[in-house]
Design a protein around this motif. Structure first.
Motif, mmCIF file in Angstrom:
data_model
loop_
_atom_site.group_PDB
_atom_site.id
_atom_site.type_symbol
_atom_site.label_atom_id
_atom_site.label_comp_id
_atom_site.label_asym_id
_atom_site.label_seq_id
_atom_site.Cartn_x
_atom_site.Cartn_y
_atom_site.Cartn_z
ATOM 1 N N LEU A 4 0.840 -1.212 0.000
ATOM 2 C CA LEU A 4 0.000 0.000 0.000
ATOM 3 C C LEU A 4 0.872 1.258 0.000
ATOM 4 O O LEU A 4 0.573 2.236 -0.693
ATOM 5 N N ALA A 5 1.970 1.229 0.761
ATOM 6 C CA ALA A 5 2.830 2.413 0.860
ATOM 7 C C ALA A 5 3.634 2.637 -0.414
ATOM 8 O O ALA A 5 3.839 3.786 -0.825
ATOM 9 N N SER A 6 4.057 1.550 -1.053
ATOM 10 C CA SER A 6 4.946 1.734 -2.210
ATOM 11 C C SER A 6 4.156 1.843 -3.508
ATOM 12 O O SER A 6 4.314 2.814 -4.248
ATOM 13 N N ALA A 7 3.265 0.879 -3.770
ATOM 14 C CA ALA A 7 2.565 0.886 -5.066
ATOM 15 C C ALA A 7 1.384 1.849 -5.088
ATOM 16 O O ALA A 7 0.929 2.234 -6.168
ATOM 17 N N TYR A 8 0.853 2.243 -3.925
ATOM 18 C CA TYR A 8 -0.352 3.093 -3.884
ATOM 19 C C TYR A 8 -0.092 4.412 -3.153
ATOM 20 O O TYR A 8 -1.032 5.154 -2.880
ATOM 21 N N ASP A 9 1.178 4.652 -2.801
ATOM 22 C CA ASP A 9 1.581 5.925 -2.197
ATOM 23 C C ASP A 9 0.799 6.253 -0.913
ATOM 24 O O ASP A 9 0.547 7.420 -0.601
ATOM 25 N N ALA A 10 0.393 5.219 -0.183
ATOM 26 C CA ALA A 10 -0.397 5.453 1.035
ATOM 27 C C ALA A 10 0.516 5.732 2.235
ATOM 28 O O ALA A 10 1.698 5.379 2.227
ATOM 29 N N ARG A 11 -0.068 6.371 3.265
ATOM 30 C CA ARG A 11 0.606 6.534 4.548
ATOM 31 C C ARG A 11 -0.085 5.550 5.488
ATOM 32 O O ARG A 11 -1.269 5.725 5.821
ATOM 33 N N VAL A 12 0.644 4.524 5.859
ATOM 34 C CA VAL A 12 0.007 3.370 6.503
ATOM 35 C C VAL A 12 0.332 3.301 7.993
ATOM 36 O O VAL A 12 1.484 3.476 8.391
ATOM 37 N N THR A 13 -0.693 3.033 8.789
ATOM 38 C CA THR A 13 -0.485 2.660 10.185
ATOM 39 C C THR A 13 -0.749 1.160 10.261
ATOM 40 O O THR A 13 -1.844 0.696 9.925
ATOM 41 N N ALA A 14 0.264 0.415 10.656
ATOM 42 C CA ALA A 14 0.180 -1.045 10.690
ATOM 43 C C ALA A 14 0.060 -1.480 12.150
ATOM 44 O O ALA A 14 0.989 -1.280 12.929
ATOM 45 N N LEU A 15 -1.093 -2.033 12.498
ATOM 46 C CA LEU A 15 -1.345 -2.387 13.911
ATOM 47 C C LEU A 15 -1.445 -3.899 14.058
ATOM 48 O O LEU A 15 -2.150 -4.554 13.285
ATOM 49 N N ASP A 16 -0.735 -4.437 15.018
ATOM 50 C CA ASP A 16 -0.767 -5.894 15.214
ATOM 51 C C ASP A 16 -0.573 -6.234 16.689
ATOM 52 O O ASP A 16 0.118 -5.548 17.429
ATOM 53 N N LEU A 17 -1.207 -7.361 17.048
ATOM 54 C CA LEU A 17 -1.194 -7.855 18.424
ATOM 55 C C LEU A 17 0.155 -8.453 18.837
ATOM 56 O O LEU A 17 0.504 -8.449 20.017
ATOM 57 N N THR A 18 0.902 -8.993 17.869
ATOM 58 C CA THR A 18 2.069 -9.819 18.216
ATOM 59 C C THR A 18 3.361 -8.999 18.142
ATOM 60 O O THR A 18 3.790 -8.596 17.047
ATOM 61 N N PRO A 19 4.013 -8.746 19.299
ATOM 62 C CA PRO A 19 5.196 -7.887 19.310
ATOM 63 C C PRO A 19 6.296 -8.334 18.336
ATOM 64 O O PRO A 19 6.895 -7.506 17.646
ATOM 65 N N ALA A 20 6.550 -9.648 18.250
ATOM 66 C CA ALA A 20 7.653 -10.103 17.381
ATOM 67 C C ALA A 20 7.370 -9.784 15.907
ATOM 68 O O ALA A 20 8.299 -9.506 15.136
ATOM 69 N N LEU A 21 6.098 -9.816 15.522
ATOM 70 C CA LEU A 21 5.775 -9.519 14.120
ATOM 71 C C LEU A 21 5.898 -8.018 13.862
ATOM 72 O O LEU A 21 6.351 -7.600 12.787
ATOM 73 N N CYS A 22 5.530 -7.197 14.855
ATOM 74 C CA CYS A 22 5.717 -5.744 14.716
ATOM 75 C C CYS A 22 7.202 -5.424 14.573
ATOM 76 O O CYS A 22 7.598 -4.592 13.744
ATOM 77 N N GLU A 23 8.014 -6.096 15.368
ATOM 78 C CA GLU A 23 9.463 -5.857 15.315
ATOM 79 C C GLU A 23 10.011 -6.227 13.927
ATOM 80 O O GLU A 23 10.791 -5.480 13.324
ATOM 81 N N ALA A 24 9.564 -7.373 13.404
ATOM 82 C CA ALA A 24 10.019 -7.788 12.062
ATOM 83 C C ALA A 24 9.522 -6.802 11.005
ATOM 84 O O ALA A 24 10.256 -6.450 10.075
ATOM 85 N N ASN A 25 8.291 -6.322 11.168
ATOM 86 C CA ASN A 25 7.732 -5.337 10.232
ATOM 87 C C ASN A 25 8.646 -4.104 10.185
ATOM 88 O O ASN A 25 9.064 -3.664 9.105
ATOM 89 N N ARG A 26 9.007 -3.584 11.348
ATOM 90 C CA ARG A 26 9.871 -2.380 11.394
ATOM 91 C C ARG A 26 11.222 -2.649 10.723
ATOM 92 O O ARG A 26 11.712 -1.831 9.948
ATOM 93 N N ALA A 27 11.789 -3.827 11.022
ATOM 94 C CA ALA A 27 13.123 -4.138 10.469
ATOM 95 C C ALA A 27 13.047 -4.228 8.938
ATOM 96 O O ALA A 27 13.946 -3.734 8.235
#
Ligand SMILES: C[S@@+](CC[C@H](N)C(=O)[O-])C[C@H]1O[C@@H](n2cnc3c(N)ncnc32)[C@H](O)[C@@H]1O
Length: 279
Positions: free
Chosen positions: A79-102
């Motif tokens: 969404l951010a790259s192909a559609y130029d969106a500003r995305v807030t990505a919310l998730d319950l699982t801390p390890a997946l959020c950490e991987a998302n950021r990395a």
């Protein structure tokens, strides 16, 4: 940590994915979104299905998008790259959020994607904040779907749209476990497509698109199995994928049960877009 977050918990996930890329000759300094697309979409039919939902959402320029249950951020990066969106990505699982950021850091998308740990049924945002809310393959972990949809409605601007691509209950009875989204039945909350659309309309949404996409998934699985068999027979290199890393323990049982449940009609797939009326 609750049992859903424990099911998805994979410490050092980004490192494992980067190592998998390296096994395929892709150095971390040269990782692109195209490389990640083979690894980071935690849903049936992966990247093409994300594009279909994104197209159906008709995003305005620089849309503010909330992704509920964003996993390691595959859909958010599309969404951010192909559609130029500003995305807030919310998730319950801390390890997946950490991987998302990395992974966002790796491909230079940290300014367009904000990653937050949180629960889709209790959103930390003001009313009417977003142009679009999306959710892909997360609501099957969520018992309180009415609360989730009500929250999506609340944080959308009038005229905003809510799109989902989700696993639904099939007509042929319950699936066997483990499945990719739940080790055991107590973490799986599948409902019929008609129940999902009823809940969305009850909270105030207007239906714009509601598609049964089960057959596309069945056909794609057959195509993948045939391609894998042909590749093996021809001695081709193993294709880049990370299902084993993302699904962790019993990954092959989870994948086998998913294929069987789809084939036997114990689960289905629905892609839908709803609109919050302007008045
Ligand atoms: C199968 S993954 C899908 C991830 C991502 N949407 C994708 O398609 O790549 C499901 C995700 O939903 C998240 N999840 C489950 N229940 C949630 C909840 N109540 N609130 C927020 N996230 C949730 C899980 O942590 C997991 O990352």
């Amino acid at each position: 940590m609750n049992t859903v977050a424990a099911h998805y918990d994979r410490p050092l996930l980004a490192d494992a994915l980067i190592a998998r890329l390296a096994e395929h000759g892709i150095d971390r300094r040269s990782v692109t979104l195209e490389h990640l697309a083979a690894l980071d979409q935690m849903h049936v039919r992966g990247h093409p299905a994300t594009l279909e939902l994104a197209d159906a959402l008709e995003l305005p320029k620089r849309a503010k998008v909330l992704d509920l249950g964003s996993g390691i951020g595959g859909p958010a990066r599309v969404l951010a790259s192909a559609y130029d969106a500003r995305v807030t990505a919310l998730d319950l699982t801390p390890a997946l959020c950490e991987a998302n950021r990395a992974l966002n850091q790796l491909v230079g998308l940290t300014r367009r994607i904000t990653v937050l740990e949180g629960d889709a049924t209790n959103l930390p945002f003001e009313n009417a904040t977003f142009d679009r809310v999306v959710t892909i393959h997360a609501s099957m972990n969520i018992d309180r779907k009415r609360t989730m949809y009500r929250e999506a409605y609340r944080v959308l601007k009038p005229g905003g749209r809510f799109g989902f691509y989700d696993v639904v209950a099939g007509p042929a009875g319950r699936p066997d476990f483990p499945l990719p989204w739940a080790t055991q039945a107590i973490d799986s909350f599948l409902v019929s497509p008609s129940t999902m659309s009823e809940i969305a309309e009850e909270v105030g949404f207007r239906n714009r698109m509601f598609r049964d996409v089960t057959n596309q998934a069945r056909n794609e699985i057959v195509r993948q199995q045939e391609a894998a068999a042909a590749g093996k027979a021809a001695g081709d290199p193993v294709p880049l994928q990370a299902g084993d890393i993302l699904m962790g323990p019993k990954a092959s049982d989870k994948q086998r049960n998913l294929r069987r449940a789809l084939k036997e009609g114990r689960i289905g797939l629905t892609m839908a877009v709803f609109e919050k009326p302007r008045s």
